[in-house]
Design a protein around this motif. Structure first.
Motif, PDB file in Angstrom:
ATOM      1  N   THR A  43      35.359  42.604  44.663  1.00  0.00           N
ATOM      2  CA  THR A  43      35.740  42.679  43.256  1.00  0.00           C
ATOM      3  C   THR A  43      36.133  41.329  42.671  1.00  0.00           C
ATOM      4  O   THR A  43      36.578  41.261  41.534  1.00  0.00           O
ATOM      5  N   LEU A  44      35.945  40.254  43.436  1.00  0.00           N
ATOM      6  CA  LEU A  44      36.238  38.923  42.916  1.00  0.00           C
ATOM      7  C   LEU A  44      35.191  38.566  41.866  1.00  0.00           C
ATOM      8  O   LEU A  44      34.019  38.940  42.001  1.00  0.00           O
ATOM      9  N   PRO A  45      35.554  37.843  40.803  1.00  0.00           N
ATOM     10  CA  PRO A  45      34.562  37.463  39.793  1.00  0.00           C
ATOM     11  C   PRO A  45      33.457  36.602  40.396  1.00  0.00           C
ATOM     12  O   PRO A  45      33.666  35.904  41.389  1.00  0.00           O
ATOM     13  N   ALA A  46      32.294  36.641  39.803  1.00  0.00           N
ATOM     14  CA  ALA A  46      31.148  35.874  40.297  1.00  0.00           C
ATOM     15  C   ALA A  46      31.447  34.377  40.235  1.00  0.00           C
ATOM     16  O   ALA A  46      32.074  33.895  39.290  1.00  0.00           O
ATOM     17  N   GLY A  47      31.036  33.653  41.258  1.00  0.00           N
ATOM     18  CA  GLY A  47      31.231  32.213  41.299  1.00  0.00           C
ATOM     19  C   GLY A  47      32.537  31.779  41.945  1.00  0.00           C
ATOM     20  O   GLY A  47      32.835  30.593  41.985  1.00  0.00           O
ATOM     21  N   TYR A  48      33.323  32.721  42.438  1.00  0.00           N
ATOM     22  CA  TYR A  48      34.611  32.407  43.065  1.00  0.00           C
ATOM     23  C   TYR A  48      34.614  32.884  44.510  1.00  0.00           C
ATOM     24  O   TYR A  48      33.950  33.855  44.855  1.00  0.00           O
ATOM     25  N   THR A  49      35.359  32.177  45.353  1.00  0.00           N
ATOM     26  CA  THR A  49      35.537  32.566  46.739  1.00  0.00           C
ATOM     27  C   THR A  49      36.935  32.140  47.180  1.00  0.00           C
ATOM     28  O   THR A  49      37.683  31.566  46.397  1.00  0.00           O
ATOM     29  N   VAL A  50      37.288  32.407  48.433  1.00  0.00           N
ATOM     30  CA  VAL A  50      38.611  32.079  48.954  1.00  0.00           C
ATOM     31  C   VAL A  50      38.448  31.153  50.154  1.00  0.00           C
ATOM     32  O   VAL A  50      37.607  31.383  51.018  1.00  0.00           O
ATOM     33  N   HIS A  51      39.257  30.091  50.177  1.00  0.00           N
ATOM     34  CA  HIS A  51      39.252  29.149  51.287  1.00  0.00           C
ATOM     35  C   HIS A  51      40.697  28.789  51.600  1.00  0.00           C
ATOM     36  O   HIS A  51      41.409  28.304  50.726  1.00  0.00           O
ATOM     37  N   LYS A  52      41.133  29.031  52.833  1.00  0.00           N
ATOM     38  CA  LYS A  52      42.507  28.778  53.267  1.00  0.00           C
ATOM     39  C   LYS A  52      43.515  29.458  52.346  1.00  0.00           C
ATOM     40  O   LYS A  52      44.472  28.846  51.881  1.00  0.00           O
ATOM     41  N   ARG A  53      43.283  30.738  52.050  1.00  0.00           N
ATOM     42  CA  ARG A  53      44.142  31.593  51.232  1.00  0.00           C
ATOM     43  C   ARG A  53      44.233  31.175  49.773  1.00  0.00           C
ATOM     44  O   ARG A  53      45.033  31.681  49.016  1.00  0.00           O
ATOM     45  N   LYS A  54      43.400  30.236  49.320  1.00  0.00           N
ATOM     46  CA  LYS A  54      43.414  29.792  47.929  1.00  0.00           C
ATOM     47  C   LYS A  54      42.090  30.137  47.270  1.00  0.00           C
ATOM     48  O   LYS A  54      41.027  30.057  47.889  1.00  0.00           O
ATOM     49  N   LEU A  55      42.173  30.507  46.007  1.00  0.00           N
ATOM     50  CA  LEU A  55      40.990  30.827  45.231  1.00  0.00           C
ATOM     51  C   LEU A  55      40.304  29.529  44.827  1.00  0.00           C
ATOM     52  O   LEU A  55      40.949  28.603  44.341  1.00  0.00           O
ATOM     53  N   ILE A  56      38.996  29.427  45.070  1.00  0.00           N
ATOM     54  CA  ILE A  56      38.238  28.237  44.692  1.00  0.00           C
ATOM     55  C   ILE A  56      36.959  28.650  43.981  1.00  0.00           C
ATOM     56  O   ILE A  56      36.511  29.784  44.100  1.00  0.00           O
ATOM     57  N   ARG A  57      36.398  27.704  43.243  1.00  0.00           N
ATOM     58  CA  ARG A  57      35.110  27.944  42.607  1.00  0.00           C
ATOM     59  C   ARG A  57      34.012  27.434  43.529  1.00  0.00           C
ATOM     60  O   ARG A  57      34.184  26.454  44.239  1.00  0.00           O
ATOM     61  N   ARG A  58      32.896  28.106  43.523  1.00  0.00           N
ATOM     62  CA  ARG A  58      31.804  27.709  44.421  1.00  0.00           C
ATOM     63  C   ARG A  58      31.149  26.408  43.987  1.00  0.00           C
ATOM     64  O   ARG A  58      30.595  25.684  44.799  1.00  0.00           O
ATOM     65  N   ASP A  59      31.213  26.080  42.688  1.00  0.00           N
ATOM     66  CA  ASP A  59      30.595  24.837  42.219  1.00  0.00           C
ATOM     67  C   ASP A  59      31.511  23.624  42.369  1.00  0.00           C
ATOM     68  O   ASP A  59      31.120  22.507  42.044  1.00  0.00           O
ATOM     69  N   GLY A  60      32.729  23.828  42.869  1.00  0.00           N
ATOM     70  CA  GLY A  60      33.630  22.722  43.153  1.00  0.00           C
ATOM     71  C   GLY A  60      34.546  22.331  42.014  1.00  0.00           C
ATOM     72  O   GLY A  60      35.388  21.452  42.173  1.00  0.00           O
ATOM     73  N   LYS A  61      34.412  22.950  40.850  1.00  0.00           N
ATOM     74  CA  LYS A  61      35.284  22.621  39.724  1.00  0.00           C
ATOM     75  C   LYS A  61      36.659  23.236  39.930  1.00  0.00           C
ATOM     76  O   LYS A  61      36.837  24.127  40.751  1.00  0.00           O
ATOM     77  N   LYS A  62      37.635  22.767  39.158  1.00  0.00           N
ATOM     78  CA  LYS A  62      39.008  23.238  39.283  1.00  0.00           C
ATOM     79  C   LYS A  62      39.135  24.663  38.745  1.00  0.00           C
ATOM     80  O   LYS A  62      38.528  25.018  37.747  1.00  0.00           O
ATOM     81  N   VAL A  63      39.945  25.472  39.423  1.00  0.00           N
ATOM     82  CA  VAL A  63      40.201  26.854  39.000  1.00  0.00           C
ATOM     83  C   VAL A  63      41.285  26.830  37.928  1.00  0.00           C
ATOM     84  O   VAL A  63      42.374  26.315  38.156  1.00  0.00           O
ATOM     85  N   THR A  64      40.971  27.362  36.747  1.00  0.00           N
ATOM     86  CA  THR A  64      41.970  27.501  35.689  1.00  0.00           C
ATOM     87  C   THR A  64      42.017  28.957  35.265  1.00  0.00           C
ATOM     88  O   THR A  64      41.029  29.689  35.406  1.00  0.00           O
ATOM     89  N   LYS A  65      43.155  29.373  34.757  1.00  0.00           N
ATOM     90  CA  LYS A  65      43.300  30.763  34.333  1.00  0.00           C
ATOM     91  C   LYS A  65      42.368  31.081  33.166  1.00  0.00           C
ATOM     92  O   LYS A  65      41.876  32.191  33.047  1.00  0.00           O
ATOM     93  N   LYS A  66      42.104  30.103  32.317  1.00  0.00           N
ATOM     94  CA  LYS A  66      41.226  30.300  31.164  1.00  0.00           C
ATOM     95  C   LYS A  66      39.796  30.593  31.623  1.00  0.00           C
ATOM     96  O   LYS A  66      39.160  31.538  31.168  1.00  0.00           O
ATOM     97  N   ARG A  67      39.290  29.797  32.562  1.00  0.00           N
ATOM     98  CA  ARG A  67      37.938  30.016  33.100  1.00  0.00           C
ATOM     99  C   ARG A  67      37.865  31.308  33.902  1.00  0.00           C
ATOM    100  O   ARG A  67      36.864  32.007  33.879  1.00  0.00           O
ATOM    101  N   LEU A  68      38.938  31.608  34.612  1.00  0.00           N
ATOM    102  CA  LEU A  68      38.996  32.818  35.413  1.00  0.00           C
ATOM    103  C   LEU A  68      38.942  34.056  34.532  1.00  0.00           C
ATOM    104  O   LEU A  68      38.243  35.026  34.821  1.00  0.00           O
TER     105      LEU A  68
END
Length: 72
Positions: A43-68
């Motif tokens: 159920t995670l939004p498309a383009g996002y994954t988890v690495h070391k318990r932190k939410l990250i974007r697959r394209d490498g950009k910074k995760v912001t609440k607005k983009r999320l």
């Protein structure tokens, strides 16, 4: 006392989807917004994954609440 009306925990009061937290809080029972639980359920939004318990974007950009919010 009667029980209240049951709602879907994965949706907020106005019907939109719940956003995942930016970092897992490591609770034993896994909260409803846990990124690890959302990743496992798919159920995670498309383009996002988890690495070391932190939410990250697959394209490498910074995760912001607005983009999320836009992705969900």
């Amino acid at each position: 006392m009667g029980k209240g009306k049951k709602t879907d925990k994965r949706a907020s009061a106005d019907g939109t989807r719940m956003l995942p937290k930016v970092e897992c809080c490591v609770s034993k029972k896994r909260c409803e917004r846990c990124p690890l639980r959302m990743l496992k359920e798919g159920t995670l939004p498309a383009g996002y994954t988890v690495h070391k318990r932190k939410l990250i974007r697959r394209d490498g950009k910074k995760v912001t609440k607005k983009r999320l919010a836009k992705a969900a």
